[in-house]
Design a protein around this motif. Structure first.
Motif, short mmCIF file in Angstrom:
data_model
loop_
_atom_site.label_atom_id
_atom_site.label_comp_id
_atom_site.label_asym_id
_atom_site.label_seq_id
_atom_site.Cartn_x
_atom_site.Cartn_y
_atom_site.Cartn_z
N GLN A 1 -21.15 -49.47 26.74
CA GLN A 1 -22.04 -48.69 27.58
C GLN A 1 -23.09 -47.98 26.73
N ALA A 2 -22.72 -47.49 25.55
CA ALA A 2 -23.69 -46.83 24.68
C ALA A 2 -24.76 -47.83 24.24
N HIS A 3 -24.35 -49.05 23.96
CA HIS A 3 -25.30 -50.10 23.58
C HIS A 3 -26.32 -50.32 24.70
N ILE A 4 -25.85 -50.36 25.93
CA ILE A 4 -26.73 -50.56 27.08
C ILE A 4 -27.67 -49.37 27.24
N ARG A 5 -27.12 -48.17 27.21
CA ARG A 5 -27.96 -46.97 27.41
C ARG A 5 -29.06 -46.89 26.36
N ALA A 6 -28.77 -47.30 25.15
CA ALA A 6 -29.77 -47.22 24.08
C ALA A 6 -30.89 -48.25 24.26
N ARG A 7 -30.66 -49.24 25.12
CA ARG A 7 -31.63 -50.32 25.29
C ARG A 7 -32.15 -50.46 26.71
N LEU A 8 -32.04 -49.44 27.52
CA LEU A 8 -32.45 -49.54 28.92
C LEU A 8 -33.91 -49.96 29.08
N ALA A 9 -34.77 -49.57 28.17
CA ALA A 9 -36.20 -49.91 28.29
C ALA A 9 -36.48 -51.37 27.98
N ASP A 10 -35.55 -52.06 27.36
CA ASP A 10 -35.75 -53.44 26.96
C ASP A 10 -35.72 -54.35 28.20
N PRO A 11 -36.83 -54.99 28.53
CA PRO A 11 -36.84 -55.84 29.72
C PRO A 11 -35.92 -57.05 29.57
N ASP A 12 -35.54 -57.40 28.35
CA ASP A 12 -34.65 -58.54 28.12
C ASP A 12 -33.17 -58.15 28.13
N LEU A 13 -32.89 -56.87 28.37
CA LEU A 13 -31.50 -56.44 28.46
C LEU A 13 -30.86 -57.12 29.67
N SER A 14 -29.76 -57.78 29.42
CA SER A 14 -29.07 -58.50 30.49
C SER A 14 -27.58 -58.55 30.14
N PRO A 15 -26.76 -58.88 31.12
CA PRO A 15 -25.34 -59.04 30.80
C PRO A 15 -25.12 -60.05 29.67
N MET A 16 -25.88 -61.14 29.67
CA MET A 16 -25.72 -62.14 28.61
C MET A 16 -26.08 -61.58 27.24
N SER A 17 -27.16 -60.80 27.16
CA SER A 17 -27.54 -60.24 25.86
C SER A 17 -26.51 -59.22 25.38
N VAL A 18 -25.91 -58.49 26.30
CA VAL A 18 -24.86 -57.53 25.94
C VAL A 18 -23.63 -58.28 25.44
N ALA A 19 -23.24 -59.33 26.15
CA ALA A 19 -22.09 -60.13 25.72
C ALA A 19 -22.33 -60.73 24.34
N ARG A 20 -23.53 -61.27 24.14
CA ARG A 20 -23.86 -61.85 22.84
C ARG A 20 -23.78 -60.82 21.73
N PHE A 21 -24.33 -59.63 21.98
CA PHE A 21 -24.33 -58.56 20.98
C PHE A 21 -22.90 -58.20 20.56
N HIS A 22 -22.01 -58.16 21.53
CA HIS A 22 -20.62 -57.76 21.27
C HIS A 22 -19.72 -58.95 20.94
N LYS A 23 -20.33 -60.13 20.87
CA LYS A 23 -19.60 -61.35 20.51
C LYS A 23 -18.40 -61.62 21.42
N VAL A 24 -18.66 -61.47 22.72
CA VAL A 24 -17.65 -61.79 23.74
C VAL A 24 -18.31 -62.72 24.75
N SER A 25 -17.51 -63.38 25.54
CA SER A 25 -18.07 -64.25 26.57
C SER A 25 -18.60 -63.40 27.72
N LEU A 26 -19.53 -63.97 28.45
CA LEU A 26 -20.05 -63.28 29.63
C LEU A 26 -18.92 -63.03 30.61
N ARG A 27 -18.04 -63.98 30.77
CA ARG A 27 -16.91 -63.83 31.70
C ARG A 27 -16.03 -62.66 31.31
N TYR A 28 -15.78 -62.49 30.02
CA TYR A 28 -14.95 -61.37 29.56
C TYR A 28 -15.66 -60.04 29.84
#
Length: 107
Positions: A1-28
Protein backbone atom coordinates in the motif's frame (compact mmCIF):
# COMPACT_ATOMS: atom_id res chain seq x y z
CA UNK A 1 0.00 0.00 0.00
CA UNK A 2 2.89 2.40 0.73
CA UNK A 3 4.30 1.65 -2.73
CA UNK A 4 0.95 2.55 -4.29
CA UNK A 5 0.48 5.73 -2.23
CA UNK A 6 3.94 6.95 -3.23
CA UNK A 7 3.06 6.54 -6.91
CA UNK A 8 -0.54 7.73 -7.14
CA UNK A 9 0.37 10.45 -9.65
CA UNK A 10 1.89 7.92 -12.04
CA UNK A 11 -0.63 7.35 -14.85
CA UNK A 12 0.98 3.94 -15.49
CA UNK A 13 0.28 2.75 -11.95
CA UNK A 14 -1.78 -0.41 -12.28
CA UNK A 15 -2.32 -3.67 -10.46
CA UNK A 16 0.09 -5.31 -12.93
CA UNK A 17 2.84 -2.75 -12.29
CA UNK A 18 2.40 -3.21 -8.53
CA UNK A 19 2.58 -7.00 -8.87
CA UNK A 20 5.69 -6.70 -11.04
CA UNK A 21 7.36 -4.35 -8.55
CA UNK A 22 6.76 -6.78 -5.69
CA UNK A 23 7.67 -9.81 -7.83
CA UNK A 24 4.35 -11.56 -7.29
CA UNK A 25 1.71 -12.68 -9.74
CA UNK A 26 -1.25 -10.47 -10.48
CA UNK A 27 -3.50 -13.25 -9.20
CA UNK A 28 -1.67 -13.33 -5.86
CA UNK A 29 -1.94 -9.54 -5.53
CA UNK A 30 -5.66 -9.76 -6.25
CA UNK A 31 -6.02 -12.48 -3.62
CA UNK A 32 -4.32 -10.30 -0.99
CA UNK A 33 -6.65 -7.39 -1.70
CA UNK A 34 -9.68 -9.67 -1.94
CA UNK A 35 -8.99 -10.82 1.62
CA UNK A 36 -9.41 -7.17 2.61
CA UNK A 37 -12.67 -6.82 0.69
CA UNK A 38 -11.42 -4.92 -2.33
CA UNK A 39 -9.36 -5.25 -5.49
CA UNK A 40 -6.02 -3.63 -6.33
CA UNK A 41 -7.62 -1.45 -9.01
CA UNK A 42 -10.43 -0.31 -6.71
CA UNK A 43 -7.97 0.41 -3.90
CA UNK A 44 -5.77 2.50 -6.21
CA UNK A 45 -8.82 4.44 -7.46
CA UNK A 46 -10.13 5.01 -3.93
CA UNK A 47 -6.74 6.21 -2.71
CA UNK A 48 -6.48 8.61 -5.62
CA UNK A 49 -9.96 9.98 -4.94
CA UNK A 50 -9.25 10.34 -1.22
CA UNK A 51 -6.08 12.31 -1.98
CA UNK A 52 -8.02 14.58 -4.35
CA UNK A 53 -10.72 15.11 -1.75
CA UNK A 54 -8.10 16.03 0.83
CA UNK A 55 -6.46 18.49 -1.57
CA UNK A 56 -9.82 20.05 -2.48
CA UNK A 57 -10.43 20.49 1.24
CA UNK A 58 -7.12 22.34 1.72
CA UNK A 59 -7.51 26.14 1.36
CA UNK A 60 -3.77 26.35 0.78
CA UNK A 61 -4.27 24.56 -2.53
CA UNK A 62 -7.09 26.76 -3.83
CA UNK A 63 -4.67 28.24 -6.38
CA UNK A 64 -4.55 24.84 -8.12
CA UNK A 65 -7.17 24.06 -10.71
CA UNK A 66 -9.44 21.11 -10.13
CA UNK A 67 -7.99 19.44 -13.23
CA UNK A 68 -4.47 19.83 -11.82
CA UNK A 69 -5.53 18.34 -8.49
CA UNK A 70 -6.86 15.36 -10.42
CA UNK A 71 -3.63 15.08 -12.42
CA UNK A 72 -1.54 15.17 -9.24
CA UNK A 73 -3.28 11.96 -8.21
CA UNK A 74 -3.12 10.19 -11.54
CA UNK A 75 -6.37 11.30 -13.19
CA UNK A 76 -5.22 12.74 -16.48
CA UNK A 77 -8.66 13.28 -17.97
CA UNK A 78 -10.65 15.93 -16.11
CA UNK A 79 -14.02 14.52 -17.16
CA UNK A 80 -13.08 11.02 -15.98
CA UNK A 81 -11.86 12.43 -12.65
CA UNK A 82 -15.02 14.48 -12.21
CA UNK A 83 -17.28 11.50 -12.95
CA UNK A 84 -15.44 9.18 -10.54
CA UNK A 85 -15.40 11.87 -7.83
CA UNK A 86 -19.15 12.47 -8.23
CA UNK A 87 -19.87 8.74 -8.13
CA UNK A 88 -17.81 8.36 -4.94
CA UNK A 89 -18.79 11.51 -3.01
CA UNK A 90 -22.12 12.54 -4.52
CA UNK A 91 -20.96 15.95 -5.78
CA UNK A 92 -18.56 17.16 -8.45
CA UNK A 93 -15.07 18.26 -7.40
CA UNK A 94 -16.03 21.86 -8.18
CA UNK A 95 -19.15 21.64 -6.00
CA UNK A 96 -17.15 19.97 -3.22
CA UNK A 97 -14.63 22.83 -3.20
CA UNK A 98 -17.42 25.43 -3.43
CA UNK A 99 -19.22 23.93 -0.41
CA UNK A 100 -16.01 24.05 1.63
CA UNK A 101 -15.50 27.68 0.69
CA UNK A 102 -19.11 28.49 1.64
CA UNK A 103 -18.66 26.91 5.05
CA UNK A 104 -15.49 28.97 5.57
CA UNK A 105 -17.22 32.21 4.60
CA UNK A 106 -20.49 31.70 6.39
CA UNK A 107 -19.70 28.97 8.90
Amino acid sequence: QAHIRARLADPDLSPMSVARFHKVSLRYLQKIFHERGTSPARWIRDERLARCRSELNDPGLDHLSIALIGERSGFHEASHFSRLFRDRYGVSPREYRKRRESVELFG
